[in-house]
Structure formats: structure tokens, C-alpha cells
Design an enzyme around this catalytic site. Structure first.
Site, PDB file in Angstrom:
ATOM      1  N   HIS A 154      47.733  43.346  38.112  1.00  0.00           N
ATOM      2  CA  HIS A 154      47.473  42.585  39.336  1.00  0.00           C
ATOM      3  C   HIS A 154      47.311  43.514  40.538  1.00  0.00           C
ATOM      4  CE1 HIS A 154      51.653  43.295  38.699  1.00  0.00           C
ATOM      5  NE2 HIS A 154      52.148  42.427  39.548  1.00  0.00           N
ATOM      6  N   TYR A 155      48.047  44.624  40.539  1.00  0.00           N
ATOM      7  CA  TYR A 155      47.916  45.609  41.612  1.00  0.00           C
ATOM      8  C   TYR A 155      46.554  46.295  41.565  1.00  0.00           C
ATOM      9  CZ  TYR A 155      48.499  50.084  44.018  1.00  0.00           C
ATOM     10  OH  TYR A 155      48.317  51.188  44.821  1.00  0.00           O
ATOM     11  N   TYR A 156      46.182  46.797  40.400  1.00  0.00           N
ATOM     12  CA  TYR A 156      44.914  47.512  40.283  1.00  0.00           C
ATOM     13  C   TYR A 156      43.727  46.585  40.537  1.00  0.00           C
ATOM     14  CZ  TYR A 156      47.607  51.391  38.419  1.00  0.00           C
ATOM     15  OH  TYR A 156      48.509  52.420  38.273  1.00  0.00           O
TER      16      TYR A 156
END
Length: 266
Positions: A154-156
Site C-alpha cells: 500500500h505504501y509503494y
């Protein structure tokens, strides 16, 4: 080299700590008047005081830019002193969790923090830049958007969205005198990162000397061509250059500062 930033006003989101504070300090050293942003009232105070102690020009502003009302508040404070020439969308965060652990709410939260906070500030501050016929929007991404790991998807994904948004905005602002670029660092030696690595070193028996800890951490992650972790000041210096009139011909770019981790030509 004189970066000709005297007389320019810069807002660095999330600059009350970490890499954002280093970016704010770098811009101030080059003569810009810097607005140091924190999510809460007073959070920017120590960084502002530090910049002023070194002879720089700085003031604080605050607002939770993951919300429309908080972004409006931060922009109103920033614009009270005049147009903002340079917007550095530094605010963002990573989050633990893999594909099995990160739920829908976690994905939405990452998008709010890493993408929509930047979009809000762009919409609020670029109209004044258009009016002046000059401006800078610089986004802070991550080299992980080019080489995402299986963890923290989700961060990337959110940082990848920031990259595509950068190119889209550069095209939207073509011919206006406003450039838009993305700076993508590898792991940065912030106080938080160093504390985490020292805790890992204690668990894994890497020793207590920073040189040994740094070498072990790089070895574990595959390393880079320079042989050390990026320093916040190095990111700050790159941002300061991109913010300057000397970078007028650079726009729509993803500029990696990663020690050569991404081994591709384009």
C-alpha cells in the site's frame, strides 16, 4: 554556486522533523524564506528556531493536510505572507503490513497521506504561482516506487501514484513557468531510521558502532554503489537545486538519489 533563492518563499510540508526539516534548512541556507509545516500547532517551533539561529528566515504553519480543512488552514497561514513560490510536498509516511495484513482502510489511509495531501496543497498554492509566472512543485517519493518490495504494498502503490501525478501536473502547467519534479530517495538516515536500525542491530548482534550497523543493514538489503545510507542533508541540497532558477529546464522528472540502487539507464 548561488542558487538565486533570495526573495523566494517556500513551504515544506511535514518539515517539523526528519528529512523535511533538512530540506527546510537547505532552502533557508540558500536564502529562501521558509515556511516550516507541522500537523499540529507549535510542532514547527524547534525547526524554525534552529533555522533562525543560523541566520535563516523561517516561520511556522500548521494543519492536518490529510483533511480538506487542515490543508485550507495550512495554506491560509502560508499565503498570509504573500504567494508561495516553492511547494515541497515532503509530508508522507510508510506503514508496516504485507498483502495479508493490510486491509482496505490501510490502503485508503496511505493514499490520503501520500497522495491526497499533496494534491490538496497543489490545488491551493499553484494558482498564485501561475499569477506570478514562476514556481516550483517538488514531490518526495521513494526509490521503492521503481523497485517495490513484496512488503508494504500500500505504501509503494501510493508513492507510485505520486510519480504519475508529477508527470500529469508538469503537463498541466506547461508553459506557465512552473516546474514539477519528483525526488526519490533510498533509505535516509533520519533519527527514526537510525533508532530502528540500532534496535535491529541489538537483536541481531551487529554491534553498537554506527559504521558496523550501517554496513550490516546495507548488506541485508542488497546494498548500493556508494556503500552507505543517504543523509537528509543530501536530499535537502538536491531539492534546493531543483527549487532554484538554475533548474528551469528540468520538469516532469523522477530524480533518484539512491546511491545507484536502481541499475537502469532511463
Amino acid at each position: 554556486m548561488d542558487l538565486a533563492l533570495r526573495g523566494k518563499r517556500a513551504l515544506v510540508t511535514g518539515s517539523s522533523r526528519g528529512t523535511g526539516a533538512a530540506i527546510a534548512a537547505a532552502l533557508a541556507r540558500e536564502g529562501a524564506s521558509v515556511l516550516v509545516h507541522g500537523l499540529e500547532d507549535g510542532a514547527a517551533g524547534p525547526v524554525v528556531a534552529g533555522i533562525r539561529a543560523e541566520g535563516g528566515d523561517a516561520a511556522g504553519c500548521w494543519g492536518d493536510i490529510t483533511t480538506d480543512s487542515g490543508a485550507d488552514a495550512a495554506a491560509d497561514q502560508a499565503l498570509a505572507g504573500g504567494p508561495v513560490d516553492i511547494l515541497v510536498n515532503n509530508y508522507g509516511t510508510a506503514a508496516r503490513g504485507g498483502w495479508a495484513e493490510a486491509g482496505t482502510a490501510d490502503w485508503i489511509a496511505m493514499y490520503e497521506v501520500n497522495v491526497l495531501s499533496a494534491a490538496r496543497m497543489i490545488r491551493l498554492l499553484t494558482p498564485a504561482m501561475r499569477g506570478k509566472g514562476w514556481g516550483r512543485v517538488i514531490q518526495l517519493g521513494t526509490v521503492g516506487a521503481s523497485r517495490p518490495a513484496a512488503r508494504m504494498p500500500h505504501y509503494y502503490a501510493s508513492k507510485g501514484a505520486l510519480a504519475t501525478m508529477t508527470v500529469s501536473l508538469a503537463k498541466e502547467l506547461a508553459g506557465t513557468g512552473i516546474t514539477v519534479n519528483l525526488v526519490s530517495p533510498a533509505l535516509i538516515r533520519t533519527a527514526e531510521v537510525e533508532a530502528n536500525l540500532r534496535a535491529r542491530a541489538e537483536r541481531k548482534g551487529w554491534g553498537t558502532e554506527w559504521a558496523a550497523i550501517e554496513a550490516a543493514a546495507l548488506s541485508e538489503s542488497g546494498g548500493n554503489l556508494v556503500g552507505r545510507i543517504c543523509r537528509p542533508e543530501e536530499v535537502g541540497d538536491l531539492v534546493a537545486y531543483l527549487a532554484s532558477p538554475r533548474a528551469d529546464f528540468i520538469t516532469g522528472m523522477n530524480i533518484r538519489i539512491d546511491g545507484g540502487v536502481v541499475d537502469q539507464v532511463t
